[in-house]
Motif scaffolding. Structure first.
Motif, PDB file in Angstrom:
ATOM      1  N   TYR A 208       0.842  -1.195   0.000  1.00 37.63           N
ATOM      2  CA  TYR A 208       0.000   0.000   0.000  1.00 37.63           C
ATOM      3  C   TYR A 208       0.881   1.250   0.000  1.00 37.63           C
ATOM      4  O   TYR A 208       2.051   1.205   0.398  1.00 37.63           O
ATOM      5  CB  TYR A 208      -0.905   0.020   1.230  1.00 37.63           C
ATOM      6  N   LYS A 209       0.301   2.360  -0.424  1.00 37.21           N
ATOM      7  CA  LYS A 209       1.029   3.626  -0.467  1.00 37.21           C
ATOM      8  C   LYS A 209       0.343   4.649   0.435  1.00 37.21           C
ATOM      9  O   LYS A 209      -0.895   4.677   0.510  1.00 37.21           O
ATOM     10  CB  LYS A 209       1.083   4.152  -1.905  1.00 37.21           C
ATOM     11  N   PRO A 210       1.124   5.505   1.100  1.00 34.42           N
ATOM     12  CA  PRO A 210       0.539   6.497   2.012  1.00 34.42           C
ATOM     13  C   PRO A 210      -0.510   7.384   1.366  1.00 34.42           C
ATOM     14  O   PRO A 210      -1.498   7.753   1.998  1.00 34.42           O
ATOM     15  CB  PRO A 210       1.753   7.312   2.467  1.00 34.42           C
ATOM     16  N   VAL A 213      -4.230   5.582   1.218  1.00 37.56           N
ATOM     17  CA  VAL A 213      -5.000   5.113   2.367  1.00 37.56           C
ATOM     18  C   VAL A 213      -6.121   6.100   2.699  1.00 37.56           C
ATOM     19  O   VAL A 213      -6.061   7.289   2.347  1.00 37.56           O
ATOM     20  CB  VAL A 213      -4.104   4.907   3.611  1.00 37.56           C
ATOM     21  N   ARG A 227       1.527   7.309   6.824  1.00 36.29           N
ATOM     22  CA  ARG A 227       2.553   6.268   6.783  1.00 36.29           C
ATOM     23  C   ARG A 227       2.228   5.147   7.765  1.00 36.29           C
ATOM     24  O   ARG A 227       2.394   3.959   7.454  1.00 36.29           O
ATOM     25  CB  ARG A 227       3.927   6.864   7.077  1.00 36.29           C
ATOM     26  N   THR A 230      -0.481   2.977   6.425  1.00 37.03           N
ATOM     27  CA  THR A 230       0.033   2.062   5.403  1.00 37.03           C
ATOM     28  C   THR A 230       0.567   0.789   6.045  1.00 37.03           C
ATOM     29  O   THR A 230       0.308  -0.329   5.573  1.00 37.03           O
ATOM     30  CB  THR A 230       1.146   2.753   4.596  1.00 37.03           C
TER      31      THR A 230
END
Length: 472
Positions: A208-210, A213, A227, A230
């Protein structure tokens, strides 16, 4: 609703292999609804849990009674609020809270009724004589002592138990450590939630990427929060893998159709504003229940009736056909709710009771929600709200302080730490619980009604803290 004193007794099920259902109770650690596909998160990948919701029933108003691991698990496995069973807070180490010796737990009741019982993963309650299982499935390795972060290992450890050739039905208690925080941090200073450390690669190791989300309304939208979310997402996906592997094992053994499968979390996400609080993110939790095929019910149901964790033990006993008296529990069976045979108006009330998390975190709170209104009594109002150690050092909280943020979710940072004696919310129009109506002249009748209910609940459940109405 409080379980009223009565003499209702359920007739025992004939414990034959063709009739008595198997039972899987899967409990995740700190899995909030906001990171669950079936509950509306469009980014998190939880395909196996989402499929369980399609095959079973999803509860929209399911409540834990306390947002603390040990205390909540004690409620799940006894049907009694923790102020009655004695598990006021964390069991392990120097905390040493313990359930009273005379309490009869769910695994003991099922064992006495002819069930094989086993547990795998996180335990975190005691004493072992009270929560006695026939087997502890620990013949596998994990990244922590009990292997409860070994996703596939936990499910594989249960294979022999699930597929055993015997006339006895089984009860399997599966408890993951994910998505609980752990004690390691990545190179950016964020908690890894049990994920592998990044070795200087930042977020590259995660799926996943910040920026993708979804930041829930109780948290500030900062880079640090994103972060950490994530990392949380990655941990939740491992929980989903565990559920998927368990279902696979059940199907391969040919017992899936005759298995009651319950998935839930002990408390909300390990973020400030959720875990250790009895605000909605801390105690309004995921609950997915799939009844065995032999029971009449419509799959894919979404239920708005209010249920809570004291209801879990009597529900399991009801489905299993095990004899019990309603007087044994604070909760009651919601099997009829799933089957559409219950009066919805009788399922519009839940209660909460939180006293400790860690032993240094004394902050007793009691809660009642009836319909759209929710009242919280902060019994220790006047004391600063205590932080769990892992939440205080989180980069999410520290970034809010370092950035001098005024707001943390719907309330100010100061209001989060310094809480009034009473908090009253209309959670239907104010789900973030930002507008405290406790001192509003227009809501005094509602406040008084809920205070009366709360005191009656404490008296009925023999809550030692009921004396605080009269003595400070």
């Amino acid at each position: 609703m409080i379980a009223l004193l009565s003499s209702v007794v359920l007739l025992p099920f004939a414990l034959a292999a063709t009739k008595a259902p198997n039972i899987v109770l899967m409990v995740a650690d700190d899995h909030g609804r906001e990171v669950f596909g079936a509950y509306g998160n469009k980014v998190i990948r939880t395909p196996h849990l989402d499929q369980l919701a399609v095959e079973g029933a999803r509860f929209n108003n399911a409540y834990g009674t306390t947002a603390s691991c040990s205390a909540s698990r004690s409620v799940l496995l006894t049907g009694l609020h923790n102020h009655k069973n004695g598990q006021y807070g964390h069991e392990h180490g120097y905390h040493h809270f313990r359930t009273f010796n005379d309490i009869k737990s769910l695994p003991v009741r099922l064992s006495e009724a002819g069930y094989r019982t086993a547990r795998v993963g996180k335990y975190h309650i005691g004493p072992a004589a009270v929560y006695k299982f026939d087997k502890v499935l620990n013949d596998f390795k994990g990244t922590n002592d009990d292997g409860s972060r070994n996703t596939i290992g936990m499910a594989h450890a249960a294979k022999k138990f699930i597929s055993a050739k015997t006339d006895k039905p089984f009860f399997l208690y599966v408890a993951t450590n994910d998505p609980h925080r752990d004690h390691s941090f990545n190179t950016l200073g964020d908690n890894t939630f049990g994920n592998k450390r990044d070795n200087g690669e930042g977020m590259a190791r995660l799926d996943y990427k910040p920026e993708e989300v979804e930041v829930p309304d109780y948290l500030p939208d900062t880079p640090e929060t994103r972060r950490e979310l994530t990392e949380l997402y990655q941990s939740v996906s491992r929980v989903d893998d565990t559920a998927g592997e368990l279902v696979k094992q059940l199907k391969e053994a040919g017992v899936y159709d005759n298995t009651l499968f319950i998935y839930l979390s002990d408390n909300g996400t390990a973020m400030p504003g959720a875990k250790t609080t009895i605000y909605e993110p801390g105690v309004k939790l995921p609950l997915i229940v799939r009844l065995p095929e032999a029971y009449e019910f419509s799959s894919g149901k979404v239920l708005d009736e209010m249920v809570s964790w004291p209801d879990i033990t009597p529900t399991i006993l009801d489905v299993a056909g095990v004899k019990y008296s309603q007087q044994d529990f604070h909760g009651r069976s919601f099997k009829g709710v799933i089957q559409g045979k219950a009066n919805t108006k009788e399922w519009n009330e839940v209660y909460g009771s939180h006293t400790f998390h860690e032993i240094t975190m004394y902050y007793p709170m009691r809660m009642v929600r009836k319909g759209k209104y929710k009242l919280i009594w902060n019994i220790a109002s006047g004391l600063d709200y205590p932080f769990a150690s892992d939440l205080f050092i989180s980069s999410t909280w520290q970034s809010a302080i370092n950035r001098n943020l005024n707001k943390f979710g719907a309330r100010t940072l100061d209001a989060y730490i310094h809480r009034p004696k009473f908090e009253l919310y209309n959670v239907e129009i104010d789900p973030a619980e930002g507008n405290n109506l406790a001192d509003n002249a227009d809501y005094q009748a509602i406040k008084q009604e809920l205070m009366t209910k709360l005191k009656a609940f404490q008296e009925h459940t023999e809550d030692p803290w009921v004396v605080k109405w009269n003595y400070e």
